[in-house]
Write a protein that holds these residues in place. Sequence first.
Motif, PDB file in Angstrom:
ATOM      1  N   LYS A 250       1.342 -83.900  30.670  1.00  0.00           N
ATOM      2  CA  LYS A 250       0.736 -82.644  30.223  1.00  0.00           C
ATOM      3  C   LYS A 250       0.614 -82.600  28.699  1.00  0.00           C
ATOM      4  CE  LYS A 250       1.267 -77.629  30.636  1.00  0.00           C
ATOM      5  NZ  LYS A 250       2.095 -76.518  31.197  1.00  0.00           N
ATOM      6  N   GLU A 251       1.661 -83.060  28.016  1.00  0.00           N
ATOM      7  CA  GLU A 251       1.662 -83.047  26.548  1.00  0.00           C
ATOM      8  C   GLU A 251       0.558 -83.922  25.972  1.00  0.00           C
ATOM      9  OE1 GLU A 251       4.545 -84.570  22.889  1.00  0.00           O
ATOM     10  OE2 GLU A 251       5.374 -84.310  24.913  1.00  0.00           O
ATOM     11  N   LYS A 252       0.304 -85.084  26.612  1.00  0.00           N
ATOM     12  CA  LYS A 252      -0.698 -86.025  26.122  1.00  0.00           C
ATOM     13  C   LYS A 252      -2.092 -85.756  26.696  1.00  0.00           C
ATOM     14  CE  LYS A 252       2.205 -88.420  23.671  1.00  0.00           C
ATOM     15  NZ  LYS A 252       2.116 -88.495  22.188  1.00  0.00           N
ATOM     16  N   GLY A 253      -2.196 -84.787  27.577  1.00  0.00           N
ATOM     17  CA  GLY A 253      -3.493 -84.479  28.174  1.00  0.00           C
ATOM     18  C   GLY A 253      -4.013 -85.589  29.067  1.00  0.00           C
ATOM     19  N   LEU A 254      -3.131 -86.253  29.789  1.00  0.00           N
ATOM     20  CA  LEU A 254      -3.509 -87.406  30.615  1.00  0.00           C
ATOM     21  C   LEU A 254      -3.738 -87.060  32.087  1.00  0.00           C
ATOM     22  CD1 LEU A 254      -1.076 -90.049  29.078  1.00  0.00           C
ATOM     23  CD2 LEU A 254      -3.563 -89.903  28.763  1.00  0.00           C
ATOM     24  N   ASP A 255      -3.593 -85.806  32.440  1.00  0.00           N
ATOM     25  CA  ASP A 255      -3.872 -85.394  33.815  1.00  0.00           C
ATOM     26  C   ASP A 255      -5.392 -85.243  33.981  1.00  0.00           C
ATOM     27  OD1 ASP A 255      -3.270 -84.492  36.407  1.00  0.00           O
ATOM     28  OD2 ASP A 255      -3.400 -82.399  35.774  1.00  0.00           O
ATOM     29  N   PRO A 256      -6.043 -85.798  35.014  1.00  0.00           N
ATOM     30  CA  PRO A 256      -5.461 -86.403  36.231  1.00  0.00           C
ATOM     31  C   PRO A 256      -5.393 -87.929  36.193  1.00  0.00           C
ATOM     32  CG  PRO A 256      -7.775 -85.970  36.605  1.00  0.00           C
ATOM     33  CD  PRO A 256      -7.501 -85.570  35.174  1.00  0.00           C
ATOM     34  N   LYS A 257      -5.563 -88.527  35.017  1.00  0.00           N
ATOM     35  CA  LYS A 257      -5.535 -89.982  34.942  1.00  0.00           C
ATOM     36  C   LYS A 257      -4.163 -90.565  35.299  1.00  0.00           C
ATOM     37  CE  LYS A 257      -9.766 -90.831  33.659  1.00  0.00           C
ATOM     38  NZ  LYS A 257     -10.683 -91.644  34.505  1.00  0.00           N
ATOM     39  N   LEU A 258      -3.128 -89.804  34.976  1.00  0.00           N
ATOM     40  CA  LEU A 258      -1.764 -90.187  35.360  1.00  0.00           C
ATOM     41  C   LEU A 258      -1.219 -89.118  36.296  1.00  0.00           C
ATOM     42  CD1 LEU A 258      -2.083 -92.083  32.844  1.00  0.00           C
ATOM     43  CD2 LEU A 258       0.355 -91.710  32.419  1.00  0.00           C
ATOM     44  N   GLN A 259      -0.644 -89.559  37.412  1.00  0.00           N
ATOM     45  CA  GLN A 259      -0.078 -88.626  38.392  1.00  0.00           C
ATOM     46  C   GLN A 259       1.222 -89.194  38.945  1.00  0.00           C
ATOM     47  OE1 GLN A 259      -3.169 -88.045  41.336  1.00  0.00           O
ATOM     48  NE2 GLN A 259      -4.237 -86.538  40.085  1.00  0.00           N
ATOM     49  N   THR A 260       2.093 -88.306  39.392  1.00  0.00           N
ATOM     50  CA  THR A 260       3.349 -88.737  40.014  1.00  0.00           C
ATOM     51  C   THR A 260       3.386 -88.293  41.473  1.00  0.00           C
ATOM     52  OG1 THR A 260       4.581 -86.739  39.428  1.00  0.00           O
ATOM     53  CG2 THR A 260       4.571 -88.535  37.819  1.00  0.00           C
ATOM     54  N   GLU A 261       4.133 -89.036  42.259  1.00  0.00           N
ATOM     55  CA  GLU A 261       4.303 -88.697  43.676  1.00  0.00           C
ATOM     56  C   GLU A 261       5.676 -89.182  44.139  1.00  0.00           C
ATOM     57  OE1 GLU A 261       2.335 -89.613  48.082  1.00  0.00           O
ATOM     58  OE2 GLU A 261       1.432 -90.461  46.264  1.00  0.00           O
ATOM     59  N   MET A 262       6.425 -88.294  44.798  1.00  0.00           N
ATOM     60  CA  MET A 262       7.719 -88.675  45.355  1.00  0.00           C
ATOM     61  C   MET A 262       7.506 -89.230  46.759  1.00  0.00           C
ATOM     62  SD  MET A 262      10.857 -88.674  44.183  1.00  0.00           S
ATOM     63  CE  MET A 262      11.031 -87.281  43.052  1.00  0.00           C
ATOM     64  N   THR A 263       7.995 -90.430  47.006  1.00  0.00           N
ATOM     65  CA  THR A 263       7.843 -91.089  48.306  1.00  0.00           C
ATOM     66  C   THR A 263       9.212 -91.471  48.856  1.00  0.00           C
ATOM     67  OG1 THR A 263       7.707 -93.362  47.461  1.00  0.00           O
ATOM     68  CG2 THR A 263       5.677 -92.061  47.449  1.00  0.00           C
ATOM     69  N   ALA A 264       9.215 -92.016  50.071  1.00  0.00           N
ATOM     70  CA  ALA A 264      10.470 -92.452  50.688  1.00  0.00           C
ATOM     71  C   ALA A 264      11.104 -93.608  49.916  1.00  0.00           C
ATOM     72  CB  ALA A 264      10.225 -92.861  52.138  1.00  0.00           C
TER      73      ALA A 264
END
Length: 251
Positions: free
Chosen positions: A114-128
Amino acid sequence: MKRKKKHEEHVDEAWLLPYADVLTLLLALFIVLFAASEVDSKKFEEISKSFNSELQGGAGVLESQAAIETTKETSPITKIGEDEPEKGSQEEISRLQDQKELGELQKKIESYIKEKGLDPKLQTEMTAKGLVLKIKEGVLYESGSADITKESKTIAVEISGLLVTDPPRDIFIEGHTDNVPTKLDEFPTNWELSSTRAINFMKIILENKKLDPKRFSATGYGEHQPIKSNKTAAGRAENRRVEVLISNYQQ
């Protein structure tokens, strides 16, 4: 003759009293030995008290509580019953703690995005398997290239700082492409392109001396693990990506 016969009929039988006491004590002893072979603390305590009463010596010969504790300590059945729930509880606590730490790391990475304005180029996802950081096309590489641009190198260095954890986690860097053939001499297939991209990104990440190279691996999957359909331009753009898996400690 009559007097002698009368004397035999009144033989002294006082010896029967201590004999009976000995038999009583032996019986009590056998009962105690039998009870000791059974893991039943209540029964053992009751019989022990009865035996001590026979001896009229209180708890001097058998300390029922000590015997019960010894039986409990040496019984493998008791240990199995106690250790398994404790082990399961510890594993559950460790798993929850692991998830909590990954959740905190995810918030940290999302704050950076968010600080670098990289959304949606960078995203996180919690997986198993753990926390995944997805880096989409255009952030690190130009089309058809595996060389990280100068501007993108700064992002890679900043990401490396986010990957420092205590204790360190295993990090898996994966390169992915769409299904369009490369038609390049340097990369005859998407296998070479995706794997080279993953390795080049990993090299920059490992310039951070706080990271342990033994914890890292790089893999190229080509077009074989798409997340969208390759039938559209938008879908192919989604499939061209680099993923960083920050693994669970339990893996």
